[in-house]
Design a protein around this motif. Structure first.
Motif, PDB file in Angstrom:
ATOM      1  N   CYS A   1       0.836  -1.208   0.000  1.00  0.00           N
ATOM      2  CA  CYS A   1       0.000   0.000   0.000  1.00  0.00           C
ATOM      3  C   CYS A   1       0.871   1.259   0.000  1.00  0.00           C
ATOM      4  N   LYS A   2       1.910   1.258   0.830  1.00  0.00           N
ATOM      5  CA  LYS A   2       2.830   2.401   0.835  1.00  0.00           C
ATOM      6  C   LYS A   2       3.549   2.512  -0.500  1.00  0.00           C
ATOM      7  N   GLY A   3       3.892   1.357  -1.078  1.00  0.00           N
ATOM      8  CA  GLY A   3       4.559   1.340  -2.380  1.00  0.00           C
ATOM      9  C   GLY A   3       3.691   1.915  -3.481  1.00  0.00           C
ATOM     10  N   ILE A   4       2.368   1.690  -3.400  1.00  0.00           N
ATOM     11  CA  ILE A   4       1.440   2.249  -4.386  1.00  0.00           C
ATOM     12  C   ILE A   4       1.467   3.775  -4.320  1.00  0.00           C
ATOM     13  N   ALA A   5       1.453   4.321  -3.099  1.00  0.00           N
ATOM     14  CA  ALA A   5       1.494   5.775  -2.932  1.00  0.00           C
ATOM     15  C   ALA A   5       2.771   6.360  -3.528  1.00  0.00           C
ATOM     16  N   ILE A   6       3.887   5.654  -3.361  1.00  0.00           N
ATOM     17  CA  ILE A   6       5.158   6.117  -3.939  1.00  0.00           C
ATOM     18  C   ILE A   6       5.149   5.942  -5.456  1.00  0.00           C
TER      19      ILE A   6
END
Length: 357
Positions: free
Chosen positions: A248-253
């Motif tokens: 999920c954090k990777g998607i934001a990045i």
């Protein structure tokens, strides 16, 4: 009309029955069955409402994009959602997440701009492609499921219900905090109708569709799904939800190239606090996080601001699409580590993961 949800005994009873049906039965029913005629208009289809819903999506295009992005940064905490993604390796790194979700947003844009029921339209072709992909992954993974149908399956009606939730929950639960200033109850219900239809086009059966009722019902359903499905899993943070959170954090990045002036990680942190998820979301740029807050709460109140920023977003969508290979290569250099490790398809049974929620 007021956007304050009107919750009475009738709304609670109807929604609790639907939630219990999803909780009890939906996980054992595939969302990729050939028996489901995906592009057939349902009896409840309202063409006027559908077109108005598409108009609403395009009117608030930037806020709709942000709502979908926030939903994605929540969705993959669900263990039955993250496991198929780990198997396919399409979400392994930040660069792959960029490529994957750039494609997703281009798909969704086609669903808003064309008639998805019209054979040969961009929307219809797009949905056919997505359904074929889901069908292949589901078929391959369900070979390892013990007694599928009697037991929960991969890519189930439950998975699709929580996916529809992620797409539209921010709009329904707190529209002003995602920039929908001035949106009416009618506009939200029209947008709900679009997603009731798209959900069905993606395989959701009518008996499990959370968007076919009123705004009041949708608000109640989105609230209890957040509280009973997402919140306990996110706060426990057990494997594979722990790697789902990293994804999920990777998607934001990964999606940051679509929104270079505000922090999508900042939006993620902001909405995790709104959802009351007790987990920390790091942010690389506090200044960009603050810019995002100002955008949502002040700039989007100004006349023509939604139109202006939708033009900018469309430009970046087009730019990133044309330059996806070079952008993905740059992201691969900046973030070389995997965010989602491979999980063998037979490591978990869906039943085992669903027991954790």
């Amino acid at each position: 009309m007021s956007l304050t949800p009107r919750v009475n005994e009738e709304v609670v009873e109807k929604c609790e029955k639907l939630y219990q049906r999803i909780k009890k039965d939906a996980a054992c029913v595939s969302a990729t069955s050939d028996a489901h005629v995906w592009d057939e208009k349902p009896s409840w289809f309202d063409e006027k409402k559908f077109k108005k819903g598409q108009e609403t999506a395009l009117k608030y295009f930037t806020s709709v994009f942000l709502s979908h992005t926030i939903g994605l940064t929540v969705l993959f905490n669900i263990p039955t959602m993250i496991t198929p993604l780990a198997v396919t390796r399409t979400h392994a790194s930040v660069s792959k997440l960029f490529t994957r979700y750039l494609a997703v947003f281009i798909h969704v844009k086609k669903w808003y701009e064309t008639d998805p029921y019209e054979k040969g339209s961009l929307g219809h072709k797009s949905l056919k492609m997505v359904n074929n992909f889901h069908r292949k992954v589901g078929s391959d993974m369900n070979k390892s499921v013990i007694e599928p149908g009697k037991n929960p399956v991969w890519i189930s009606q439950y998975d699709m219900a929580v996916t529809v939730w992620c797409v539209i929950a921010p709009v329904i639960l707190d529209p002003k905090k995602i920039g929908f200033h001035g949106i009416t109850r009618e506009e939200i219900e029209n947008l709900m109708h679009v997603w009731a239809c798209i959900g069905r086009l993606l395989g959701v059966e009518d008996r499990f569709n959370i968007m076919t009722g009123s705004y009041d019902e949708a608000h109640y359903l989105c609230t209890i799904i957040k509280e009973r499905e997402y919140k306990p899993i996110i706060e426990k943070m057990e494997f594979p939800s722990s790697v789902g959170f990293e994804t999920c954090k990777g998607i934001a990045i990964g999606l940051q190239p679509l929104s270079p002036y505000v922090s999508l990680q900042g939006f993620m942190r902001y909405w995790y606090s709104i959802f009351d998820f007790k987990v920390d979301v790091p942010v690389e740029s506090p200044l960009a996080e603050k810019a995002g807050y100002i955008l949502l709460h002040f700039i989007f109140r100004l006349p023509f601001s939604q139109y202006f920023f939708s033009v900018i977003l469309r430009y970046f969508l087009d730019y990133c699409d044309k330059n996806r290979k070079s952008i993905a290569a740059k992201l691969a250099k900046l973030y070389p580590d995997d965010v989602l490790p491979y999980i063998p398809p037979d490591k978990f049974q869906p039943k085992e993961l669903l027991a954790r929620s």
